[in-house]
Enzyme design. Structure first.
Site, PDB file in Angstrom:
ATOM      1  N   HIS A  15       0.830  -1.200   0.000  1.00  0.00           N
ATOM      2  CA  HIS A  15       0.000   0.000   0.000  1.00  0.00           C
ATOM      3  C   HIS A  15       0.867   1.253   0.000  1.00  0.00           C
ATOM      4  O   HIS A  15       2.070   1.191   0.181  1.00  0.00           O
ATOM      5  CB  HIS A  15      -0.979   0.022   1.192  1.00  0.00           C
ATOM      6  CG  HIS A  15      -0.354   0.219   2.530  1.00  0.00           C
ATOM      7  ND1 HIS A  15      -1.100   0.384   3.686  1.00  0.00           N
ATOM      8  CD2 HIS A  15       0.939   0.294   2.930  1.00  0.00           C
ATOM      9  CE1 HIS A  15      -0.295   0.544   4.715  1.00  0.00           C
ATOM     10  NE2 HIS A  15       0.944   0.490   4.301  1.00  0.00           N
ATOM     11  N   CYS A  34       5.710   6.387   4.454  1.00  0.00           N
ATOM     12  CA  CYS A  34       4.552   5.613   3.963  1.00  0.00           C
ATOM     13  C   CYS A  34       3.903   6.276   2.755  1.00  0.00           C
ATOM     14  O   CYS A  34       3.084   5.652   2.075  1.00  0.00           O
ATOM     15  CB  CYS A  34       3.518   5.433   5.073  1.00  0.00           C
ATOM     16  SG  CYS A  34       4.138   4.455   6.445  1.00  0.00           S
ATOM     17  N   HIS A  40       4.918   0.289  -0.398  1.00  0.00           N
ATOM     18  CA  HIS A  40       5.713  -0.690   0.368  1.00  0.00           C
ATOM     19  C   HIS A  40       4.762  -1.795   0.819  1.00  0.00           C
ATOM     20  O   HIS A  40       3.546  -1.663   0.694  1.00  0.00           O
ATOM     21  CB  HIS A  40       6.387  -0.022   1.568  1.00  0.00           C
ATOM     22  CG  HIS A  40       5.407   0.582   2.517  1.00  0.00           C
ATOM     23  ND1 HIS A  40       4.856   1.834   2.331  1.00  0.00           N
ATOM     24  CD2 HIS A  40       4.822   0.076   3.632  1.00  0.00           C
ATOM     25  CE1 HIS A  40       4.001   2.077   3.303  1.00  0.00           C
ATOM     26  NE2 HIS A  40       3.952   1.027   4.111  1.00  0.00           N
ATOM     27  N   HIS A  42       3.541  -5.108   3.600  1.00  0.00           N
ATOM     28  CA  HIS A  42       3.467  -5.603   4.983  1.00  0.00           C
ATOM     29  C   HIS A  42       3.088  -7.081   4.989  1.00  0.00           C
ATOM     30  O   HIS A  42       2.360  -7.535   4.115  1.00  0.00           O
ATOM     31  CB  HIS A  42       2.397  -4.855   5.789  1.00  0.00           C
ATOM     32  CG  HIS A  42       2.725  -3.422   6.042  1.00  0.00           C
ATOM     33  ND1 HIS A  42       3.649  -3.025   6.978  1.00  0.00           N
ATOM     34  CD2 HIS A  42       2.265  -2.290   5.468  1.00  0.00           C
ATOM     35  CE1 HIS A  42       3.723  -1.704   6.984  1.00  0.00           C
ATOM     36  NE2 HIS A  42       2.892  -1.228   6.069  1.00  0.00           N
ATOM     37  N   ASP A  80      -4.535 -10.816  -0.628  1.00  0.00           N
ATOM     38  CA  ASP A  80      -3.196 -11.406  -0.550  1.00  0.00           C
ATOM     39  C   ASP A  80      -2.402 -11.139  -1.830  1.00  0.00           C
ATOM     40  O   ASP A  80      -2.905 -11.356  -2.931  1.00  0.00           O
ATOM     41  CB  ASP A  80      -3.308 -12.914  -0.307  1.00  0.00           C
ATOM     42  CG  ASP A  80      -1.968 -13.532   0.062  1.00  0.00           C
ATOM     43  OD1 ASP A  80      -1.128 -12.832   0.670  1.00  0.00           O
ATOM     44  OD2 ASP A  80      -1.766 -14.718  -0.242  1.00  0.00           O
ATOM     45  N   HIS A  81      -1.193 -10.624  -1.661  1.00  0.00           N
ATOM     46  CA  HIS A  81      -0.316 -10.274  -2.780  1.00  0.00           C
ATOM     47  C   HIS A  81      -0.967  -9.254  -3.718  1.00  0.00           C
ATOM     48  O   HIS A  81      -0.781  -9.306  -4.932  1.00  0.00           O
ATOM     49  CB  HIS A  81       0.154 -11.522  -3.534  1.00  0.00           C
ATOM     50  CG  HIS A  81       1.171 -12.321  -2.770  1.00  0.00           C
ATOM     51  ND1 HIS A  81       0.837 -13.083  -1.678  1.00  0.00           N
ATOM     52  CD2 HIS A  81       2.512 -12.439  -2.913  1.00  0.00           C
ATOM     53  CE1 HIS A  81       1.929 -13.661  -1.194  1.00  0.00           C
ATOM     54  NE2 HIS A  81       2.966 -13.279  -1.913  1.00  0.00           N
ATOM     55  N   GLU A 125      -0.431  -4.942  11.473  1.00  0.00           N
ATOM     56  CA  GLU A 125       0.290  -4.487  10.283  1.00  0.00           C
ATOM     57  C   GLU A 125       1.760  -4.871  10.378  1.00  0.00           C
ATOM     58  O   GLU A 125       2.430  -5.120   9.382  1.00  0.00           O
ATOM     59  CB  GLU A 125       0.135  -2.972  10.124  1.00  0.00           C
ATOM     60  CG  GLU A 125       0.694  -2.452   8.825  1.00  0.00           C
ATOM     61  CD  GLU A 125       0.690  -0.940   8.776  1.00  0.00           C
ATOM     62  OE1 GLU A 125       0.010  -0.383   7.909  1.00  0.00           O
ATOM     63  OE2 GLU A 125       1.363  -0.309   9.621  1.00  0.00           O
TER      64      GLU A 125
HETATM   65 NI    NI Z   1       2.563   0.666   5.588  1.00  0.00          NI
END
Ligand code: NI
Length: 135
Positions: A15, A34, A40, A42, A80-81, A125
């Site tokens: 995100h 961010c 990036h 998580h 996911d992904h 997160e």
């Molecule tokens: Ni983040």
């Protein structure tokens, strides 16, 4: 007395935190790294808790296989992904903070667990940050 059952599931997603209504400077000021344009990722951990009576015939509050299938179908398979800013319909138009993400997950799962009361959603997160929604 209340009995709860918690299922833990993991997924990876990317995100970028930014508000399109803010200037670049303001986004950097509010969201820091961010807000970097490339985004990036998580490794999220999702803990879903339901509460209810223990069924006399099965000895269960809810069948864990059924619970896993609901979370998998409604949430994991969609995120996911994926990039939360781009790929996920239920996150469209929402800044993908953990708060907003967990709130959306709560709303979806609250409808999905028919007859079984959704009690809590915890979204980690990172190992240091989590958001909780509960009744
Ligand atoms: Ni983040």
């Amino acid at each position: 007395m209340k009995t709860t059952l918690t299922k833990r599931m993991t997924f990876c997603a990317g995100h970028r935190l930014f508000n399109p209504g803010f200037s670049d400077e303001k986004n950097r000021e509010v969201f820091g790294d961010c807000a970097n344009p490339g985004g990036h990722g998580h490794n999220y951990v999702l803990e879903v808790t339901v509460s209810g009576e223990i069924d006399k015939d099965t000895g269960m509050i809810i069948n864990l296989k059924e619970m896993k299938k609901i979370i998998e179908n409604e949430i994991i398979s969609k995120v996911d992904h994926r990039n939360l800013n781009i790929d996920v319909d239920f996150m469209k138009g929402v800044i993908p903070t953990t708060e907003n993400f967990a709130q959306k997950i709560w709303a979806i799962l609250d409808k999905s667990f028919e007859g079984k009361l959704l009690n809590k959603v915890v979204l980690w997160e990172s190992e240091n940050n989590r958001i909780e929604f509960s009744r």
